[in-house]
Write a protein that holds these residues in place. Structure first.
Motif, PDB file in Angstrom:
ATOM      1  N   LYS A  53       0.813  -1.212   0.000  1.00  0.00           N
ATOM      2  CA  LYS A  53       0.000   0.000   0.000  1.00  0.00           C
ATOM      3  C   LYS A  53       0.850   1.267   0.000  1.00  0.00           C
ATOM      4  CE  LYS A  53      -3.827  -2.219   2.457  1.00  0.00           C
ATOM      5  NZ  LYS A  53      -4.685  -2.205   3.668  1.00  0.00           N
ATOM      6  N   GLY A  54       2.163   1.100   0.051  1.00  0.00           N
ATOM      7  CA  GLY A  54       3.056   2.247   0.048  1.00  0.00           C
ATOM      8  C   GLY A  54       3.420   2.761   1.423  1.00  0.00           C
ATOM      9  N   SER A  55       3.022   2.050   2.460  1.00  0.00           N
ATOM     10  CA  SER A  55       3.328   2.474   3.829  1.00  0.00           C
ATOM     11  C   SER A  55       4.709   2.006   4.244  1.00  0.00           C
ATOM     12  CB  SER A  55       2.293   1.921   4.813  1.00  0.00           C
ATOM     13  OG  SER A  55       1.004   2.417   4.503  1.00  0.00           O
ATOM     14  N   ILE A  56       5.416   2.859   4.978  1.00  0.00           N
ATOM     15  CA  ILE A  56       6.768   2.532   5.424  1.00  0.00           C
ATOM     16  C   ILE A  56       6.717   1.606   6.635  1.00  0.00           C
ATOM     17  CG2 ILE A  56       8.880   3.496   6.447  1.00  0.00           C
ATOM     18  CD1 ILE A  56       8.430   5.978   4.754  1.00  0.00           C
ATOM     19  N   VAL A  57       7.585   0.630   6.644  1.00  0.00           N
ATOM     20  CA  VAL A  57       7.737  -0.308   7.758  1.00  0.00           C
ATOM     21  C   VAL A  57       9.136  -0.111   8.325  1.00  0.00           C
ATOM     22  CG1 VAL A  57       7.746  -2.734   8.452  1.00  0.00           C
ATOM     23  CG2 VAL A  57       6.209  -1.964   6.623  1.00  0.00           C
ATOM     24  N   ASP A  58       9.224   0.275   9.607  1.00  0.00           N
ATOM     25  CA  ASP A  58      10.538   0.573  10.174  1.00  0.00           C
ATOM     26  C   ASP A  58      11.137  -0.647  10.873  1.00  0.00           C
ATOM     27  OD1 ASP A  58       9.363   0.333  12.708  1.00  0.00           O
ATOM     28  OD2 ASP A  58       9.221   2.490  13.024  1.00  0.00           O
ATOM     29  N   GLY A  59      12.299  -0.423  11.488  1.00  0.00           N
ATOM     30  CA  GLY A  59      13.037  -1.521  12.092  1.00  0.00           C
ATOM     31  C   GLY A  59      12.337  -2.186  13.251  1.00  0.00           C
ATOM     32  N   ASP A  60      11.497  -1.468  13.985  1.00  0.00           N
ATOM     33  CA  ASP A  60      10.788  -2.076  15.100  1.00  0.00           C
ATOM     34  C   ASP A  60       9.831  -3.168  14.623  1.00  0.00           C
ATOM     35  OD1 ASP A  60      12.073  -0.596  17.001  1.00  0.00           O
ATOM     36  OD2 ASP A  60      10.468   0.874  17.268  1.00  0.00           O
ATOM     37  N   GLN A  61       9.087  -2.872  13.546  1.00  0.00           N
ATOM     38  CA  GLN A  61       8.174  -3.874  13.007  1.00  0.00           C
ATOM     39  C   GLN A  61       8.947  -5.065  12.427  1.00  0.00           C
ATOM     40  OE1 GLN A  61       4.954  -3.865  13.328  1.00  0.00           O
ATOM     41  NE2 GLN A  61       4.359  -1.745  13.712  1.00  0.00           N
ATOM     42  N   ILE A  62      10.104  -4.769  11.826  1.00  0.00           N
ATOM     43  CA  ILE A  62      10.929  -5.841  11.269  1.00  0.00           C
ATOM     44  C   ILE A  62      11.443  -6.745  12.382  1.00  0.00           C
ATOM     45  CG2 ILE A  62      13.083  -6.339  10.032  1.00  0.00           C
ATOM     46  CD1 ILE A  62      12.599  -3.678   8.496  1.00  0.00           C
ATOM     47  N   MET A  63      11.913  -6.131  13.487  1.00  0.00           N
ATOM     48  CA  MET A  63      12.359  -6.936  14.626  1.00  0.00           C
ATOM     49  C   MET A  63      11.217  -7.753  15.201  1.00  0.00           C
ATOM     50  SD  MET A  63      15.155  -4.814  16.844  1.00  0.00           S
ATOM     51  CE  MET A  63      14.367  -3.198  16.766  1.00  0.00           C
ATOM     52  N   ALA A  64      10.021  -7.175  15.239  1.00  0.00           N
ATOM     53  CA  ALA A  64       8.867  -7.902  15.773  1.00  0.00           C
ATOM     54  C   ALA A  64       8.567  -9.136  14.933  1.00  0.00           C
ATOM     55  CB  ALA A  64       7.651  -6.985  15.820  1.00  0.00           C
ATOM     56  N   LEU A  65       8.632  -8.997  13.616  1.00  0.00           N
ATOM     57  CA  LEU A  65       8.350 -10.134  12.748  1.00  0.00           C
ATOM     58  C   LEU A  65       9.420 -11.209  12.883  1.00  0.00           C
ATOM     59  CD1 LEU A  65       6.716 -11.519  10.530  1.00  0.00           C
ATOM     60  CD2 LEU A  65       8.120 -10.294   8.857  1.00  0.00           C
ATOM     61  N   ARG A 155       6.072 -17.762   3.177  1.00  0.00           N
ATOM     62  CA  ARG A 155       5.581 -18.820   4.065  1.00  0.00           C
ATOM     63  C   ARG A 155       4.178 -18.507   4.582  1.00  0.00           C
ATOM     64  NH1 ARG A 155       4.319 -20.130   8.820  1.00  0.00           N
ATOM     65  NH2 ARG A 155       4.583 -18.008   9.582  1.00  0.00           N
ATOM     66  N   ALA A 156       3.965 -17.241   4.973  1.00  0.00           N
ATOM     67  CA  ALA A 156       2.691 -16.865   5.570  1.00  0.00           C
ATOM     68  C   ALA A 156       1.586 -16.720   4.532  1.00  0.00           C
ATOM     69  CB  ALA A 156       2.841 -15.555   6.347  1.00  0.00           C
ATOM     70  N   GLY A 157       1.952 -16.364   3.304  1.00  0.00           N
ATOM     71  CA  GLY A 157       0.935 -16.181   2.270  1.00  0.00           C
ATOM     72  C   GLY A 157      -0.007 -15.035   2.565  1.00  0.00           C
ATOM     73  N   ARG A 158       0.490 -14.020   3.251  1.00  0.00           N
ATOM     74  CA  ARG A 158      -0.317 -12.855   3.618  1.00  0.00           C
ATOM     75  C   ARG A 158       0.304 -11.599   3.014  1.00  0.00           C
ATOM     76  NH1 ARG A 158       0.175 -13.028   9.833  1.00  0.00           N
ATOM     77  NH2 ARG A 158      -0.967 -11.060   9.680  1.00  0.00           N
ATOM     78  N   PRO A 159      -0.488 -10.559   2.744  1.00  0.00           N
ATOM     79  CA  PRO A 159       0.088  -9.315   2.203  1.00  0.00           C
ATOM     80  C   PRO A 159       1.019  -8.663   3.209  1.00  0.00           C
ATOM     81  CG  PRO A 159      -2.215  -9.006   2.779  1.00  0.00           C
ATOM     82  CD  PRO A 159      -1.949 -10.479   2.886  1.00  0.00           C
ATOM     83  N   ALA A 160       1.972  -7.926   2.709  1.00  0.00           N
ATOM     84  CA  ALA A 160       2.965  -7.280   3.572  1.00  0.00           C
ATOM     85  C   ALA A 160       2.316  -6.331   4.572  1.00  0.00           C
ATOM     86  CB  ALA A 160       3.994  -6.530   2.719  1.00  0.00           C
ATOM     87  N   SER A 161       1.238  -5.674   4.156  1.00  0.00           N
ATOM     88  CA  SER A 161       0.581  -4.713   5.045  1.00  0.00           C
ATOM     89  C   SER A 161       0.025  -5.394   6.294  1.00  0.00           C
ATOM     90  CB  SER A 161      -0.550  -3.988   4.311  1.00  0.00           C
ATOM     91  OG  SER A 161      -1.502  -4.911   3.810  1.00  0.00           O
ATOM     92  N   GLU A 162      -0.309  -6.674   6.195  1.00  0.00           N
ATOM     93  CA  GLU A 162      -0.773  -7.430   7.363  1.00  0.00           C
ATOM     94  C   GLU A 162       0.400  -8.037   8.121  1.00  0.00           C
ATOM     95  OE1 GLU A 162      -3.627 -10.362   6.373  1.00  0.00           O
ATOM     96  OE2 GLU A 162      -4.990  -8.966   5.356  1.00  0.00           O
ATOM     97  N   LEU A 163       1.272  -8.696   7.401  1.00  0.00           N
ATOM     98  CA  LEU A 163       2.361  -9.427   8.034  1.00  0.00           C
ATOM     99  C   LEU A 163       3.325  -8.502   8.759  1.00  0.00           C
ATOM    100  CD1 LEU A 163       3.587 -12.280   8.338  1.00  0.00           C
ATOM    101  CD2 LEU A 163       5.007 -11.755   6.359  1.00  0.00           C
ATOM    102  N   LEU A 164       3.583  -7.338   8.183  1.00  0.00           N
ATOM    103  CA  LEU A 164       4.577  -6.431   8.750  1.00  0.00           C
ATOM    104  C   LEU A 164       3.976  -5.403   9.702  1.00  0.00           C
ATOM    105  CD1 LEU A 164       6.743  -5.874   5.560  1.00  0.00           C
ATOM    106  CD2 LEU A 164       7.250  -7.330   7.515  1.00  0.00           C
ATOM    107  N   HIS A 165       2.698  -5.561  10.015  1.00  0.00           N
ATOM    108  CA  HIS A 165       2.065  -4.713  11.029  1.00  0.00           C
ATOM    109  C   HIS A 165       1.829  -5.589  12.256  1.00  0.00           C
ATOM    110  CE1 HIS A 165      -0.115  -1.127  12.382  1.00  0.00           C
ATOM    111  NE2 HIS A 165      -0.920  -1.983  12.999  1.00  0.00           N
ATOM    112  N   GLN A 166       2.885  -5.784  13.035  1.00  0.00           N
ATOM    113  CA  GLN A 166       2.828  -6.684  14.169  1.00  0.00           C
ATOM    114  C   GLN A 166       2.213  -6.018  15.405  1.00  0.00           C
ATOM    115  OE1 GLN A 166       4.352 -10.133  14.294  1.00  0.00           O
ATOM    116  NE2 GLN A 166       3.832  -9.774  12.163  1.00  0.00           N
ATOM    117  N   PHE A 167       2.295  -4.712  15.485  1.00  0.00           N
ATOM    118  CA  PHE A 167       1.760  -3.983  16.637  1.00  0.00           C
ATOM    119  C   PHE A 167       1.530  -2.539  16.223  1.00  0.00           C
ATOM    120  CE2 PHE A 167       6.318  -3.592  16.674  1.00  0.00           C
ATOM    121  CZ  PHE A 167       6.545  -2.255  16.958  1.00  0.00           C
TER     122      PHE A 167
END
Length: 247
Positions: A53-65, A155-167
């Motif tokens: 969707k064009g939203s930025i995902v920072d290092g905190d979300q990456i660490m969470a995943l 592996r998850a088969g989910r869009p990045a906007s869902e998978l990378l929004h951990q919190f």
């Protein structure tokens, strides 16, 4: 795959591209219908991700995943896979919910790596996107972290906007105060303001205040559950730094 910002001429590193300027990547991901975008910095030791969707995902979300994915092993394995790094409160709460231990260091990948080595930790990182995965490398590697994310996306088969929004991140505010010289952070009035700010955010947020290593600037960052309180704390400390720098 669409590659952008890959025509160096010796002077255009990070010129309107890369992890420090992701606007072009955001536009390209949306316009091309890509599933994900990855931007590295000049030496490729950190990354910033853009979802479909064009939203930025920072290092905190990456660490969470990455942390959550590694933590899907059994309880003994979870205890082994401890975390280290500079994080915000919601990430800490997320990892605690996953049964994962988190430790903090001073800002800077050298401090993260030192603590990882001392404690035998295998995942470290910072909100800036600097990731250290010591099971696979001995230093920060944005490409390696990106591959870890892509593997999980498949592996998850989910869009990045869902998978990378951990919190949901808490409100965060960073302001820079430029000064002409001296050490304004050592001033009693500044230390007093910092102490008041820490008390105000106690249990609901945190403060990070440091002098830049490359320019005469004091960086004042606060985050917490209440956006108004965060702004009040940052402004109070910035005012104290300016007053100290003027004397």
């Amino acid at each position: 795959m669409i590659a952008i910002g890959v025509e160096p001429n010796g002077t255009n590193i990070n010129d309107r591209c890369g992890s420090t300027a992701p606007a072009l990547l955001q536009e390209t991901v949306v316009a091309s219908g890509a599933d994900i975008g990855v931007a590295l910095d000049g030496d490729a030791d950190r990354l910033i991700v853009v979802d479909e969707k064009g939203s930025i995902v920072d290092g905190d979300q990456i660490m969470a995943l990455i942390g959550g994915e590694l933590g899907t092993a059994g309880a003994a394995e979870r205890r082994r896979r401890r975390r280290d790094g500079d994080v915000e409160p919601r990430l800490e709460r997320f990892l605690e919910g996953e049964g994962l231990r988190l430790e903090r260091t001073k800002v800077g990948d050298r401090y993260v790596l030192e603590r990882m080595k001392a404690g035998g930790f295998n995942v470290g990182g910072e909100q800036s996107g600097h990731m250290i995965l010591s099971d696979h490398a001995t230093t920060g590697d944005g490409t390696l972290a990106a591959l870890q994310l892509l593997a999980e996306l498949v592996r998850a088969g989910r869009p990045a906007s869902e998978l990378l929004h951990q919190f949901d991140p808490v409100p965060q505010l960073l302001k820079n105060v430029r000064f002409a010289g001296g050490k304004p952070l050592d001033a009693p009035a500044v230390q007093a303001a910092i102490a008041v700010g820490e008390t105000m955010l106690d249990g609901r947020g945190r403060l990070l205040i440091r002098a830049s290593g490359t320019e005469p600037v004091i960086r004042v960052m606060a985050e917490g559950d209440d956006a108004g309180e965060v702004e009040q704390v940052v402004d109070m400390i910035c005012d104290a730094v300016r007053a100290a720098a003027a004397n």
